[in-house]
Design an enzyme around this catalytic site. Structure first.
Site, PDB file in Angstrom:
ATOM      1  CG  LEU A 178      -2.014  -0.778   1.315  1.00  0.00           C
ATOM      2  CD1 LEU A 178      -2.601  -0.910   2.972  1.00  0.00           C
ATOM      3  CD2 LEU A 178      -2.929  -0.874   0.173  1.00  0.00           C
ATOM      4  CG  ASP A 179       0.481   4.271  -2.947  1.00  0.00           C
ATOM      5  OD1 ASP A 179       1.440   3.564  -3.272  1.00  0.00           O
ATOM      6  OD2 ASP A 179      -0.238   4.795  -3.772  1.00  0.00           O
ATOM      7  NE  ARG A 180       4.819   9.054   3.097  1.00  0.00           N
ATOM      8  CZ  ARG A 180       4.230  10.317   3.592  1.00  0.00           C
ATOM      9  NH1 ARG A 180       3.651  10.105   4.886  1.00  0.00           N
ATOM     10  NH2 ARG A 180       4.115  11.252   2.758  1.00  0.00           N
TER      11      ARG A 180
END
Length: 327
Positions: free
Chosen positions: A162-164
């Site tokens: 997942l993106d940050r």
């Protein structure tokens, strides 16, 4: 109210430039923690002076700057520190540049376990916590938190990322066992993922967005994606979008949407919603002028200022579900 439309956007192909953050210009003795940057010497650089080799690999560093860090003992090979800029490198060896570890942004160094059995672990990742180390994050990452919490040999392997700034469900399997099976399931799109997002504007109905994606054309940001025709390397990308309910934010309309990506391109949901004209609330990469983001990366503008401008410190995207396809 605008309708949810399906569109394919094609533009002239250009090659994006990498964006790299500037090195801190502080002495080696001012830091206790260091980051190792390994550089393998290829055949094309065999016999190069080490300062020329590093400059060829990290072009943002000047030769004068490189010579300074060599003299400080921050460049090494397998035998130890390299003390002379004129030292010749050889193909196949690894030259390691040591740089001071910069202060890391504060994040929530925790996660919640939603399910765990001998072969499967599902966690809820908080927004703001990056999964892997990057230019800005080295110790404040999910992988580091898991090592601290579970031990270095915990054996859990993530099946996807997942993106940050994206919160929500992440799935893990056992390394050498269920982990490989789960990875293949995600790669082959045998797991259906569902996201919730708050987007700008009043979006109605549902649709499938079909816009091929690739590196953003004309962008100076290496990680940015955008519409790209198949003739210029664009890959197929499909996202199901459904409007759920409506509200307001800062006096403007917003919509809660459900997004189901049927392909797994980088930043796919964020780009597709932005291309529909309904970008995700708080998105610093696709919701503002690119120059504002570059001002953070290149000129040290505080990231928090972008959050204040957008009205939200993170982009409003949450990974809500991940279901196995049992068909």
């Amino acid at each position: 109210a605008s309708a949810c439309l399906v569109s394919v956007v094609m533009r002239k192909s250009t090659i994006p430039h990498s964006v790299l953050s500037a090195d801190r210009d502080e002495g080696a003795d001012a830091h206790e923690e260091w980051i190792a940057i390994p550089l393998r010497v290829g055949a094309g650089h065999d016999g190069y002076r080490v300062d020329r080799f590093i400059h060829a690999r990290i072009t943002r560093l000047s030769r004068t700057r490189i010579q300074t860090i060599i003299e400080r003992g921050q460049v090494r090979d397998a035998r130890g520190p390299i003390g002379r800029p004129a030292h010749r490198v050889r193909a196949g060896e690894v030259v390691t540049v040591m740089r001071p570890a910069p202060p890391e942004p504060e994040v929530v160094l925790d996660y919640t376990v939603r399910h765990q059995d001998p072969d499967l672990m599902v966690i809820d990742k908080p927004a703001g916590l990056p999964v892997h180390p990057s230019a800005r994050y080295h110790r404040h990452t999910l992988t580091a938190v898991m090592r601290t919490r579970l031990g270095a040999g915990h054996g859990w392997e993530m099946a996807h990322r997942l993106d940050r700034e994206t919160s929500g469900v992440m799935v893990f399997g056992r390394r050498g066992g269920s982990g490989s099976v789960l990875k293949r399931s995600f790669q082959h799109r045998q797991v259906h993922k569902e996201y919730l997002a708050l987007v700008h504007g009043r979006l109605e109905g549902s649709c499938v967005v079909e816009i091929p994606l690739g590196p953003a054309q004309g962008s100076e940001i290496r990680v940015k994606m955008g519409p790209r025709s198949p003739a210029h390397g664009g890959l197929p990308a499909f996202t199901e979008v459904e409007a759920l309910t409506h509200g307001s934010f800062r006096g403007e309309p917003i919509t809660l949407v459900r997004a189901r990506p049927r392909t797994g391109r980088q930043h796919q949901i964020r780009v597709h919603l932005a291309e529909l004209g309904h970008g995700i609330v708080g998105d610093k990469l696709y919701g503002i002028e690119e120059s504002w983001f570059l001002d953070v990366v290149e000129n040290g503008r505080p990231m928090a200022e972008l959050g204040e401008t957008l009205g939200l410190w993170r982009h409003a995207l949450h990974a809500a579900r991940a279901d196995e396809d049992r068909g």
